[in-house]
Design a protein around this motif. Structure first.
Motif, mmCIF file in Angstrom:
data_model
loop_
_atom_site.group_PDB
_atom_site.id
_atom_site.type_symbol
_atom_site.label_atom_id
_atom_site.label_comp_id
_atom_site.label_asym_id
_atom_site.label_seq_id
_atom_site.Cartn_x
_atom_site.Cartn_y
_atom_site.Cartn_z
ATOM 1 N N TYR A 169 -54.680 -84.793 -21.304
ATOM 2 C CA TYR A 169 -54.023 -85.248 -20.075
ATOM 3 C C TYR A 169 -52.505 -85.125 -20.195
ATOM 4 O O TYR A 169 -51.834 -84.610 -19.297
ATOM 5 C CB TYR A 169 -54.424 -86.698 -19.807
ATOM 6 N N ARG A 170 -51.962 -85.576 -21.319
ATOM 7 C CA ARG A 170 -50.516 -85.500 -21.530
ATOM 8 C C ARG A 170 -50.061 -84.049 -21.649
ATOM 9 O O ARG A 170 -48.991 -83.676 -21.154
ATOM 10 C CB ARG A 170 -50.124 -86.271 -22.785
ATOM 11 N N ASN A 171 -50.874 -83.209 -22.290
ATOM 12 C CA ASN A 171 -50.483 -81.808 -22.450
ATOM 13 C C ASN A 171 -50.450 -81.080 -21.110
ATOM 14 O O ASN A 171 -49.599 -80.209 -20.895
ATOM 15 C CB ASN A 171 -51.449 -81.098 -23.406
ATOM 16 N N ILE A 172 -51.369 -81.433 -20.219
ATOM 17 C CA ILE A 172 -51.331 -80.822 -18.884
ATOM 18 C C ILE A 172 -50.047 -81.221 -18.172
ATOM 19 O O ILE A 172 -49.405 -80.396 -17.507
ATOM 20 C CB ILE A 172 -52.571 -81.233 -18.070
ATOM 21 N N GLY A 223 -48.443 -72.767 -25.321
ATOM 22 C CA GLY A 223 -48.300 -73.576 -26.533
ATOM 23 C C GLY A 223 -48.314 -75.060 -26.245
ATOM 24 O O GLY A 223 -48.839 -75.857 -27.045
ATOM 25 N N LEU A 224 -47.755 -75.468 -25.113
ATOM 26 C CA LEU A 224 -47.751 -76.887 -24.755
ATOM 27 C C LEU A 224 -49.164 -77.396 -24.493
ATOM 28 O O LEU A 224 -49.428 -78.592 -24.623
ATOM 29 C CB LEU A 224 -46.876 -77.118 -23.518
ATOM 30 N N GLY A 225 -50.053 -76.506 -24.121
ATOM 31 C CA GLY A 225 -51.430 -76.905 -23.854
ATOM 32 C C GLY A 225 -52.218 -77.251 -25.098
ATOM 33 O O GLY A 225 -53.293 -77.866 -24.994
ATOM 34 N N VAL A 226 -51.738 -76.880 -26.270
ATOM 35 C CA VAL A 226 -52.456 -77.168 -27.518
ATOM 36 C C VAL A 226 -51.647 -78.086 -28.427
ATOM 37 O O VAL A 226 -51.873 -78.123 -29.637
ATOM 38 C CB VAL A 226 -52.807 -75.865 -28.261
ATOM 39 N N GLU A 227 -50.717 -78.844 -27.853
ATOM 40 C CA GLU A 227 -49.969 -79.819 -28.644
ATOM 41 C C GLU A 227 -50.919 -80.881 -29.198
ATOM 42 O O GLU A 227 -51.821 -81.342 -28.494
ATOM 43 C CB GLU A 227 -48.907 -80.506 -27.778
ATOM 44 N N PRO A 228 -50.757 -81.288 -30.457
ATOM 45 C CA PRO A 228 -51.603 -82.366 -30.997
ATOM 46 C C PRO A 228 -51.279 -83.695 -30.314
ATOM 47 O O PRO A 228 -50.230 -83.828 -29.678
ATOM 48 C CB PRO A 228 -51.213 -82.396 -32.486
ATOM 49 N N PRO A 229 -52.167 -84.680 -30.409
ATOM 50 C CA PRO A 229 -51.903 -85.977 -29.771
ATOM 51 C C PRO A 229 -50.583 -86.576 -30.248
ATOM 52 O O PRO A 229 -50.239 -86.488 -31.428
ATOM 53 C CB PRO A 229 -53.092 -86.843 -30.214
ATOM 54 N N GLU A 230 -49.853 -87.184 -29.323
ATOM 55 C CA GLU A 230 -48.596 -87.818 -29.683
ATOM 56 C C GLU A 230 -48.854 -89.028 -30.575
ATOM 57 O O GLU A 230 -49.905 -89.678 -30.481
ATOM 58 C CB GLU A 230 -47.859 -88.284 -28.418
#
Length: 389
Positions: A169-172, A223-230
């Motif tokens: 959700y955050r990556n979207i 790349g932003l779509g596969v960011e690990p969880p914050e």
């Protein structure tokens, strides 16, 4: 009457124990930090259920209530809803009673996930907002009724799924912020041209806009779509059901905050080029080498501010200093490709006519290289003044 047992010697007792799986307690602690409430509904004996609930951390207080199926049958809906507001364990319940508990929680405004493996769990799995069936021990009926199937039958997998869902959700939202913000610096140059009635030549051509949208922005956005969880994503309560993925805050941040900063830097690069080369802004050439160099600077400023934007988007709601610069290889590759593409458009003569570009000097490069750090610094200042608790 014949005695079946005679001359027996007591040697001891044999007991069986079914201990909780490793990692369950840690997963439940993570749920509590995330404001996710867990209610045990079981067919086991009440004291057994309460003991297990305390052992794995579902029940934390000493005043938890154990409600048996017989007691639940005597409760009306209002009494059940009142009981659900505190710590509670349901024991010796019938399948239809599990369905009733789910229905009561939903009427209280809760989003309910239910786990189950048997045929009798199917109604509750179907009624729940998210039905979770056991993939190993679950029946086919339970699997057909569920929305999600656990391949390892481990509670911790559900928690991992929640964490992954929050990250997605955050990556979207990060992706949307990054994609939307470049629209403002692409539109502002055209606005300058239109409102000046052509006295200010078009700072950014159509082909340059396409180079940004279809060329330089694509890989960092992916790349932003596969960011690990914050960090700390499971230390926050769930978002409200009314929260929108594309909300007003995101749009204002993308189009107004980031967009206007990028537009200012891009137009600054355009006018600075004229000022440095001809010493005034009285007459801006609309063709020729000077004009092409100016549009190249506008293009470059947008590309390099987008590099800063990629880093700002990665940080989410935290500080830029929490981001590991090279942890996301796709974004790192995207940044390299952005710079390489800009160099090609600027220095390869074949593209000069097509994209209205020209070679730029060392002073121009110093301005462009400063752009990512300017946009990151301004965002860090905004975060420390308004967002940091």
């Amino acid at each position: 009457m014949q005695t079946l047992e005679d001359n027996m010697v007591f040697l001891g007792l044999v007991a069986m124990s079914d201990p909780p799986r490793q990692g369950v307690r840690e997963a439940i602690e993570k749920c509590h930090r995330a404001s996710i409430r867990i209610i045990m509904v079981t067919g086991d004996y009440g004291l057994t259920a309460l003991s297990i609930a305390k052992k794995i951390g579902i029940v934390q207080g000493d005043d938890a209530r154990v409600v048996s199926g017989l007691e639940l049958a005597d409760m009306d809906d209002n009494q059940l809803k009142e009981a659900l507001k505190g710590e509670i364990v349901f024991a010796r319940v019938a399948p239809e009673q599990k369905y009733r508990v789910v229905n009561a929680l939903q009427e209280l405004g809760e989003v309910v996930a239910v786990t189950g493996d048997g045929v009798n769990d199917a109604p509750a799995l179907k009624k729940a907002d998210i039905g979770v069936a056991m993939g190993v021990s679950g029946t086919d009926v339970a699997k057909e009724s569920a929305d999600m199937i656990l391949t390892d039958d481990h509670f911790a997998s559900i928690v991992h799924a929640v964490e992954e869902g929050r990250a997605v959700y955050r990556n979207i939202q990060k992706f949307l912020t990054y994609i939307f913000n470049s629209n403002t610096p692409e539109a502002v140059p055209s606005a300058f041209f239109l409102f000046s009635l052509g006295r200010i030549p078009l700072p950014l051509t159509v082909m340059q806009i396409l180079a940004i949208d279809l060329g330089t922005d694509m890989v960092p956005a992916l790349g932003l779509g596969v960011e690990p969880p914050e960090e700390g994503v499971m230390d926050k309560p769930p978002r409200r059901l009314s929260d929108r993925l594309l909300n007003r805050q995101l749009l204002l941040k993308a189009f107004v905050w980031y967009g206007l900063i990028e537009a200012a830097l891009a137009m600054g690069a355009f006018f600075l080029n004229y000022w440095v080369n001809q010493g005034n802004l009285n007459h801006l050439a609309s063709s020729g080498p000077l004009y092409r160099e100016a549009t190249t600077m506008t293009l470059g400023a947008i590309i390099f501010t987008q590099i800063g934007m990629a880093m700002n988007s990665r940080k989410g709601r935290g500080s830029i200093f929490q981001v590991k610069p090279f942890a996301n290889r796709i974004i790192s590759l995207g940044i390299v490709l952005e710079i390489v593409l800009f160099i090609i458009l600027s220095y390869v003569p074949f593209f000069h006519t097509l994209f209205n570009t020209a070679p730029i000097g060392l002073d121009d490069w110093l301005y462009l290289l400063a752009c990512p750090f300017v946009i990151m610094a301004l965002e860090e200042i905004r975060y420390r003044l308004f967002d940091k608790k």
